[in-house]
Design a protein around this motif. Structure first.
Motif, short mmCIF file in Angstrom:
data_model
loop_
_atom_site.label_atom_id
_atom_site.label_comp_id
_atom_site.label_asym_id
_atom_site.label_seq_id
_atom_site.Cartn_x
_atom_site.Cartn_y
_atom_site.Cartn_z
N MET A 1 104.26 92.55 73.44
CA MET A 1 105.24 93.39 73.26
C MET A 1 106.03 93.54 74.81
SD MET A 1 104.96 97.78 73.35
CE MET A 1 103.36 97.60 74.40
N ARG A 90 93.24 95.71 67.20
CA ARG A 90 94.55 95.55 67.05
C ARG A 90 95.64 96.29 66.43
NH1 ARG A 90 94.09 89.51 65.53
NH2 ARG A 90 92.06 90.38 64.75
N PRO A 91 95.07 96.69 64.88
CA PRO A 91 95.95 97.47 64.34
C PRO A 91 96.31 98.87 65.08
CG PRO A 91 94.49 96.47 62.76
CD PRO A 91 94.00 96.20 64.35
N TYR A 94 98.87 98.45 67.73
CA TYR A 94 100.19 98.03 67.23
C TYR A 94 100.96 99.26 66.44
CZ TYR A 94 99.75 93.31 68.44
OH TYR A 94 99.48 92.20 69.01
N ASN A 95 100.08 100.00 65.74
CA ASN A 95 100.65 101.27 65.29
C ASN A 95 101.08 102.24 66.31
OD1 ASN A 95 99.88 100.69 62.53
ND2 ASN A 95 97.85 101.45 62.58
N ALA A 97 102.44 101.28 69.60
CA ALA A 97 102.95 100.57 70.40
C ALA A 97 104.48 100.93 70.55
CB ALA A 97 102.73 99.00 70.40
N TRP A 98 105.22 100.90 69.24
CA TRP A 98 106.42 101.14 69.14
C TRP A 98 106.86 102.65 69.76
CZ3 TRP A 98 110.60 98.30 68.58
CH2 TRP A 98 112.02 98.99 68.44
#
Length: 109
Positions: A1, A90-91, A94-95, A97-98
């Motif tokens: 990221m 990791r999921p 990533y869910n 992070a944005w």
């Protein structure tokens, strides 16, 4: 990221602007979300893996670290030649992070 605008944030923190508390709130919010999602997604046999997922805060609350403490967590996350991976950390990351990045960018603007 990749985070852009970090220089603006650091400059505001250096200038003593009262941005420290909102950053800590954002870090706490998203760290706990990652923790909760990782616990939900962790496969359960005995429950040890799920219970081992913890979040700790460093740098005075500006850094949140969520990790699975069970010794076999990496094998579950990445798999082995004998078992397929069942990613849960990791999921969860990533869910969130944005949204984390977007909230920090709003704070800098």
């Amino acid at each position: 990221m990749k985070l852009t605008g970090m220089n603006k944030l650091v400059n505001k923190l250096d200038k003593g602007m009262n941005i420290d508390t909102p950053v800590k709130q954002i870090v706490r919010k998203h760290s706990s979300t990652i923790n909760r999602n990782a616990q939900k997604q962790a496969p359960v046999d005995t429950g040890e893996l799920r219970r081992s997922i913890r979040t700790e805060y460093q740098d005075g609350g500006l850094t949140g670290v969520t990790r699975a403490g069970a010794h076999y967590a990496p094998y579950v996350e990445y798999g082995t030649r004998f078992m397929t991976a069942k990613p849960f950390m990791r999921p969860a990351f990533y869910n969130s992070a944005w949204d984390f990045k977007e909230e920090l960018e709003k704070l800098v603007k």
